[in-house]
Write a protein that holds these residues in place. Sequence first.
Motif, PDB file in Angstrom:
ATOM      1  N   GLN A 122       9.656   3.656   8.410  1.00  0.00           N
ATOM      2  CA  GLN A 122      10.319   4.535   9.198  1.00  0.00           C
ATOM      3  C   GLN A 122       9.801   4.450  10.452  1.00  0.00           C
ATOM      4  N   THR A 123       8.464   4.426  10.744  1.00  0.00           N
ATOM      5  CA  THR A 123       8.101   4.212  12.137  1.00  0.00           C
ATOM      6  C   THR A 123       8.496   2.807  12.606  1.00  0.00           C
ATOM      7  N   ALA A 124       8.540   1.692  11.907  1.00  0.00           N
ATOM      8  CA  ALA A 124       9.009   0.517  12.682  1.00  0.00           C
ATOM      9  C   ALA A 124      10.470   0.683  13.001  1.00  0.00           C
ATOM     10  N   THR A 125      11.315   1.348  12.115  1.00  0.00           N
ATOM     11  CA  THR A 125      12.761   1.676  12.418  1.00  0.00           C
ATOM     12  C   THR A 125      13.191   2.542  13.430  1.00  0.00           C
ATOM     13  N   ALA A 168       1.962  -3.005  15.672  1.00  0.00           N
ATOM     14  CA  ALA A 168       1.127  -2.069  16.418  1.00  0.00           C
ATOM     15  C   ALA A 168       1.674  -0.598  16.278  1.00  0.00           C
ATOM     16  N   ALA A 169       2.926  -0.446  16.332  1.00  0.00           N
ATOM     17  CA  ALA A 169       3.723   0.758  16.165  1.00  0.00           C
ATOM     18  C   ALA A 169       3.322   1.376  14.663  1.00  0.00           C
ATOM     19  N   MET A 170       3.418   0.559  13.779  1.00  0.00           N
ATOM     20  CA  MET A 170       3.207   0.987  12.411  1.00  0.00           C
ATOM     21  C   MET A 170       1.628   1.431  12.183  1.00  0.00           C
ATOM     22  N   LEU A 171       0.910   0.712  12.833  1.00  0.00           N
ATOM     23  CA  LEU A 171      -0.505   0.759  12.547  1.00  0.00           C
ATOM     24  C   LEU A 171      -1.000   1.831  13.487  1.00  0.00           C
ATOM     25  N   GLN A 172      -0.133   2.540  14.402  1.00  0.00           N
ATOM     26  CA  GLN A 172      -0.766   3.474  15.282  1.00  0.00           C
ATOM     27  C   GLN A 172      -0.828   4.951  14.312  1.00  0.00           C
ATOM     28  N   HIS A 173      -0.211   5.044  13.431  1.00  0.00           N
ATOM     29  CA  HIS A 173      -0.314   6.101  12.407  1.00  0.00           C
ATOM     30  C   HIS A 173      -0.636   6.044  10.849  1.00  0.00           C
ATOM     31  N   GLY A 190       0.673  -1.354  -0.095  1.00  0.00           N
ATOM     32  CA  GLY A 190      -0.078  -0.105  -0.153  1.00  0.00           C
ATOM     33  C   GLY A 190       0.925   1.403   0.131  1.00  0.00           C
ATOM     34  N   THR A 191       0.070   2.297  -0.145  1.00  0.00           N
ATOM     35  CA  THR A 191       0.933   3.562  -0.273  1.00  0.00           C
ATOM     36  C   THR A 191       1.677   4.175   1.116  1.00  0.00           C
ATOM     37  N   ALA A 192       1.323   3.550   2.269  1.00  0.00           N
ATOM     38  CA  ALA A 192       1.925   4.018   3.616  1.00  0.00           C
ATOM     39  C   ALA A 192       3.292   3.234   3.961  1.00  0.00           C
ATOM     40  N   ARG A 193       3.693   2.518   2.780  1.00  0.00           N
ATOM     41  CA  ARG A 193       5.004   1.648   3.119  1.00  0.00           C
ATOM     42  C   ARG A 193       6.288   2.281   3.664  1.00  0.00           C
TER      43      ARG A 193
END
Length: 276
Positions: A38-41, A103-108, A30-33
């Motif tokens: 970046q969030t996961a890192t 969960a960190a990625m899905l938060q935003h 998806g477009t949020a890749r």
Amino acid sequence: MNMGPQATLLSGDRLHLHHGPIDLIIGVEGTARQSCYQTATERFQTVLTGLVGELPNLRRPKSQADYINPIAKRMARAVRPYTDVFVTPMAAVAGAVADELLAAMLQHHWPCKAYVNNGGDIALHLSGQAEFTVLGPAGEIKINADVPVRGIATSGWRGRSHSRGIADAVTVLAPSAAAADVAATLIANAVDLPGHLSVTRRRALELSPDSDLGDLLVTTDVADLSKADIQRALKAGCAFAESLIRDGLITEVVLSLQGQTETMTAIPAIGACAHA
């Protein structure tokens, strides 16, 4: 040399995160890749160091410690339902780490599909028509957004962690990766032939001095078994898995021992056991 957290973009637009014993492969569609990566890192920078201070309590069975670290809290929640068997929160560590990064990625962000694979323990996000396919002991397992499965884990005496049982592999589908991680470990332990001469065991501490299993015996080798012994061991694992399905802790499990496979699923019939 003490290397800190490492992040590498792999072919196929997957992200590889590595730090000490933690090795993650993350995929997003998806477009949020890129935003997800970046969030996961960023979240990964403190995953290992955040757990270190909690390790003494995480290695204790039925610890009631007041955990501060969010991953430690996930681990403790995952083992809480298992009051009648020996288990420490460490049985959920790989799955809990995967859950936390997802969960960190899905938060935003809200991609159509995302996964965090921590050495075979996988946290999933699926929406719309997205599907995820994993190779289990009995072949491919397809998961879509409509089923209540957001975690996959595999355990067995041949795996990277010590097992008290003799299963070659036990793959579990559950509502979270931490839940699947604990269940796979305990079902693999239940596939067993206590005292059987064809099974070689050693004290866990002899193999890993910091093992949370302490003086408990773990399996180091399983010689060829008779068909009757294989069926008896799998029956024991099946009985324990059935109780977990009945209690809603897991959705599906595939157990494998020396070429014979058992599949149990909550759908279409709870506790149905099929011979492969």
